[in-house]
Design an enzyme around this catalytic site. Structure first.
Site, PDB file in Angstrom:
ATOM      1  N   ASP A   8     -52.014 -17.655  33.129  1.00  0.00           N
ATOM      2  CA  ASP A   8     -52.424 -17.662  34.592  1.00  0.00           C
ATOM      3  C   ASP A   8     -52.185 -18.842  35.371  1.00  0.00           C
ATOM      4  O   ASP A   8     -52.535 -20.121  35.107  1.00  0.00           O
ATOM      5  CB  ASP A   8     -53.908 -17.525  34.413  1.00  0.00           C
ATOM      6  CG  ASP A   8     -54.719 -17.600  35.789  1.00  0.00           C
ATOM      7  OD1 ASP A   8     -54.186 -17.782  36.797  1.00  0.00           O
ATOM      8  OD2 ASP A   8     -55.859 -17.086  35.765  1.00  0.00           O
ATOM      9  N   ILE A   9     -51.360 -18.581  36.434  1.00  0.00           N
ATOM     10  CA  ILE A   9     -51.020 -19.938  37.275  1.00  0.00           C
ATOM     11  C   ILE A   9     -51.827 -20.791  37.860  1.00  0.00           C
ATOM     12  O   ILE A   9     -51.436 -21.672  38.261  1.00  0.00           O
ATOM     13  CB  ILE A   9     -49.882 -19.209  38.165  1.00  0.00           C
ATOM     14  CG1 ILE A   9     -48.733 -20.319  38.701  1.00  0.00           C
ATOM     15  CG2 ILE A   9     -50.350 -18.514  39.454  1.00  0.00           C
ATOM     16  CD1 ILE A   9     -47.617 -19.796  39.438  1.00  0.00           C
ATOM     17  N   ASN A  22     -47.846 -11.947  50.965  1.00  0.00           N
ATOM     18  CA  ASN A  22     -47.340 -10.742  51.769  1.00  0.00           C
ATOM     19  C   ASN A  22     -47.153 -11.557  53.321  1.00  0.00           C
ATOM     20  O   ASN A  22     -47.402 -12.504  53.588  1.00  0.00           O
ATOM     21  CB  ASN A  22     -47.967  -9.518  51.858  1.00  0.00           C
ATOM     22  CG  ASN A  22     -49.423  -9.778  52.348  1.00  0.00           C
ATOM     23  OD1 ASN A  22     -49.667 -10.066  53.531  1.00  0.00           O
ATOM     24  ND2 ASN A  22     -50.460  -9.477  51.559  1.00  0.00           N
ATOM     25  N   GLY A  30     -53.020  -8.919  42.989  1.00  0.00           N
ATOM     26  CA  GLY A  30     -52.056  -9.564  41.932  1.00  0.00           C
ATOM     27  C   GLY A  30     -52.246 -11.153  41.879  1.00  0.00           C
ATOM     28  O   GLY A  30     -53.455 -11.649  42.233  1.00  0.00           O
ATOM     29  N   VAL A  31     -51.162 -11.779  42.040  1.00  0.00           N
ATOM     30  CA  VAL A  31     -51.252 -13.376  41.838  1.00  0.00           C
ATOM     31  C   VAL A  31     -51.831 -13.977  43.194  1.00  0.00           C
ATOM     32  O   VAL A  31     -52.485 -15.054  43.210  1.00  0.00           O
ATOM     33  CB  VAL A  31     -50.035 -13.976  41.300  1.00  0.00           C
ATOM     34  CG1 VAL A  31     -48.884 -13.932  42.441  1.00  0.00           C
ATOM     35  CG2 VAL A  31     -50.198 -15.237  40.933  1.00  0.00           C
ATOM     36  N   ASP A  32     -51.483 -13.343  44.181  1.00  0.00           N
ATOM     37  CA  ASP A  32     -52.205 -13.863  45.560  1.00  0.00           C
ATOM     38  C   ASP A  32     -53.439 -13.830  45.603  1.00  0.00           C
ATOM     39  O   ASP A  32     -54.325 -14.896  45.932  1.00  0.00           O
ATOM     40  CB  ASP A  32     -51.562 -12.695  46.495  1.00  0.00           C
ATOM     41  CG  ASP A  32     -51.484 -13.138  47.869  1.00  0.00           C
ATOM     42  OD1 ASP A  32     -51.971 -14.465  48.270  1.00  0.00           O
ATOM     43  OD2 ASP A  32     -51.393 -12.472  48.921  1.00  0.00           O
ATOM     44  N   SER A 119     -42.351 -10.743  43.304  1.00  0.00           N
ATOM     45  CA  SER A 119     -41.788  -9.375  43.123  1.00  0.00           C
ATOM     46  C   SER A 119     -42.075  -8.175  42.284  1.00  0.00           C
ATOM     47  O   SER A 119     -41.776  -7.236  42.467  1.00  0.00           O
ATOM     48  CB  SER A 119     -40.286  -9.158  44.156  1.00  0.00           C
ATOM     49  OG  SER A 119     -40.482  -9.436  45.364  1.00  0.00           O
ATOM     50  N   GLY A 121     -44.695  -7.410  40.564  1.00  0.00           N
ATOM     51  CA  GLY A 121     -45.710  -6.592  40.239  1.00  0.00           C
ATOM     52  C   GLY A 121     -45.881  -5.426  41.188  1.00  0.00           C
ATOM     53  O   GLY A 121     -45.131  -4.593  41.175  1.00  0.00           O
ATOM     54  N   ILE A 122     -46.735  -5.634  42.311  1.00  0.00           N
ATOM     55  CA  ILE A 122     -47.077  -4.635  43.164  1.00  0.00           C
ATOM     56  C   ILE A 122     -45.680  -4.190  44.047  1.00  0.00           C
ATOM     57  O   ILE A 122     -45.364  -2.876  44.444  1.00  0.00           O
ATOM     58  CB  ILE A 122     -48.221  -4.902  44.249  1.00  0.00           C
ATOM     59  CG1 ILE A 122     -49.156  -5.226  43.343  1.00  0.00           C
ATOM     60  CG2 ILE A 122     -48.084  -4.120  45.478  1.00  0.00           C
ATOM     61  CD1 ILE A 122     -50.411  -5.991  44.075  1.00  0.00           C
TER      62      ILE A 122
HETATM   63  N1  AR6 Z   1     -50.832 -15.942  37.328  1.00  0.00           N
HETATM   64  C1  AR6 Z   1     -49.561 -15.616  36.998  1.00  0.00           C
HETATM   65  N2  AR6 Z   1     -48.963 -14.608  37.358  1.00  0.00           N
HETATM   66  C2  AR6 Z   1     -49.721 -13.454  37.739  1.00  0.00           C
HETATM   67  C3  AR6 Z   1     -51.051 -13.367  37.898  1.00  0.00           C
HETATM   68  C4  AR6 Z   1     -51.744 -14.945  37.590  1.00  0.00           C
HETATM   69  N3  AR6 Z   1     -53.038 -15.011  37.789  1.00  0.00           N
HETATM   70  N4  AR6 Z   1     -51.609 -12.537  38.294  1.00  0.00           N
HETATM   71  C5  AR6 Z   1     -50.465 -11.431  38.530  1.00  0.00           C
HETATM   72  N5  AR6 Z   1     -49.549 -12.078  37.951  1.00  0.00           N
HETATM   73  P1  AR6 Z   1     -47.804  -9.332  42.261  1.00  0.00           P
HETATM   74  P2  AR6 Z   1     -45.508  -9.101  44.218  1.00  0.00           P
HETATM   75  C6  AR6 Z   1     -48.007 -11.770  37.813  1.00  0.00           C
HETATM   76  O1  AR6 Z   1     -48.162  -8.100  42.380  1.00  0.00           O
HETATM   77  O2  AR6 Z   1     -44.997  -7.780  43.117  1.00  0.00           O
HETATM   78  C7  AR6 Z   1     -50.115  -8.872  46.634  1.00  0.00           C
HETATM   79  O3  AR6 Z   1     -51.023  -8.057  47.040  1.00  0.00           O
HETATM   80  C8  AR6 Z   1     -47.740 -10.241  37.657  1.00  0.00           C
HETATM   81  O4  AR6 Z   1     -47.841  -9.776  36.517  1.00  0.00           O
HETATM   82  O5  AR6 Z   1     -48.926 -10.432  42.155  1.00  0.00           O
HETATM   83  O6  AR6 Z   1     -44.661 -10.112  44.802  1.00  0.00           O
HETATM   84  C9  AR6 Z   1     -49.590  -9.603  47.630  1.00  0.00           C
HETATM   85  O7  AR6 Z   1     -50.332  -9.880  48.878  1.00  0.00           O
HETATM   86  C10 AR6 Z   1     -46.328  -9.866  38.173  1.00  0.00           C
HETATM   87  O8  AR6 Z   1     -45.558 -10.161  37.359  1.00  0.00           O
HETATM   88  O9  AR6 Z   1     -46.829  -9.716  43.354  1.00  0.00           O
HETATM   89  C11 AR6 Z   1     -48.372  -8.599  48.259  1.00  0.00           C
HETATM   90  O10 AR6 Z   1     -48.919  -7.646  48.997  1.00  0.00           O
HETATM   91  C12 AR6 Z   1     -46.143 -11.128  39.336  1.00  0.00           C
HETATM   92  O11 AR6 Z   1     -47.181 -12.005  39.261  1.00  0.00           O
HETATM   93  C13 AR6 Z   1     -47.838  -8.157  46.921  1.00  0.00           C
HETATM   94  O12 AR6 Z   1     -49.066  -8.062  46.189  1.00  0.00           O
HETATM   95  C14 AR6 Z   1     -46.015 -10.827  40.680  1.00  0.00           C
HETATM   96  O13 AR6 Z   1     -46.910  -9.517  40.929  1.00  0.00           O
HETATM   97  C15 AR6 Z   1     -46.847  -8.921  46.419  1.00  0.00           C
HETATM   98  O14 AR6 Z   1     -46.362  -8.081  45.229  1.00  0.00           O
END
Ligand code: AR6
Length: 175
Positions: A8-9, A22, A30-32, A119, A121-122
């Site tokens: 977890d970052i 975003n 997600g991570v945001d 990028s 994830g979502i």
């Molecule tokens: N620590 C590290 N990595 C993580 C964590 C964490 N706590 N949680 C998720 N990930 P995403 P995107 C990973 O969906 O694809 C948001 O709603 C996850 O497994 O977070 O860039 C924003 O507001 C994946 O590999 O980001 C945007 O609307 C990586 O983080 C949208 O999602 C990125 O997944 C951005 O989508």
């Protein structure tokens, strides 16, 4: 140097944590979501100030805020591209998101920085392509900077961790 961690970052101490945000900078899933939740409202307040000045953050650009309660000095928010079959310049936009984050970090005297897998994830960017781009851009940048000493790739899922481990081992062979 480049380090690879699975986890977890929001739990790892660095000068700056990169957020996969975003364009609204108002948070999300997600991570945001994890970064805003762990960092507290000071991050959102800084994001709102940036919004009132420049109206958010464009795809591939980066902005910097406080890290609030996170174990870091700053959060660098960048916006990766949404994957659309590779027809919308997604690869270059993802490379630019990494590069602009690194440039902003070095302008702010940041020595250690952690990246999530932007990028993948979502936004559905293929994980193998994204990992190749991330490792390439970061290695190239590290060869040109004295400011940034350590970049940590923080992978949340096994698939990304395995992809990065393979790529970084191959890189060791070249160095
Ligand atoms: N620590 C590290 N990595 C993580 C964590 C964490 N706590 N949680 C998720 N990930 P995403 P995107 C990973 O969906 O694809 C948001 O709603 C996850 O497994 O977070 O860039 C924003 O507001 C994946 O590999 O980001 C945007 O609307 C990586 O983080 C949208 O999602 C990125 O997944 C951005 O989508």
């Amino acid at each position: 140097m480049i380090e690879l961690i699975k986890g977890d970052i929001t739990k790892i101490t660095v000068d700056a944590i990169v957020n996969a945000a975003n364009t609204s900078l108002l948070g999300g899933g997600g991570v945001d979501g994890a970064i805003h939740k762990a960092g507290g409202k000071a991050i959102l307040e800084d994001c709102q100030k940036i919004r009132s000045k420049q109206g958010g953050c464009k795809v591939s650009e980066a902005v910097i805020t406080t890290a609030g309660k996170l174990p870091a000095k700053f959060v660098i928010h960048t916006v990766g591209p949404v994957w659309n079959n590779g027809n919308n310049n997604e690869e270059n936009l993802l490379a630019a998101a990494y590069l602009n984050s690194l440039r902003l970090a070095s302008q702010n005297a940041i020595h250690t920085i952690s990246f999530p897998n932007i990028s993948t994830g979502i936004y559905r960017f293929p994980k193998d392509k994204a990992a190749q781009i991330a490792v390439q851009v970061v290695s190239d940048f590290l060869a040109t900077t004295d400011t940034i000493e350590k970049v940590i790739f923080v992978c949340f899922d096994d698939e990304n961790y395995t992809l990065y481990a393979k790529l970084l081992n191959q890189k060791d062979l070249y160095n």
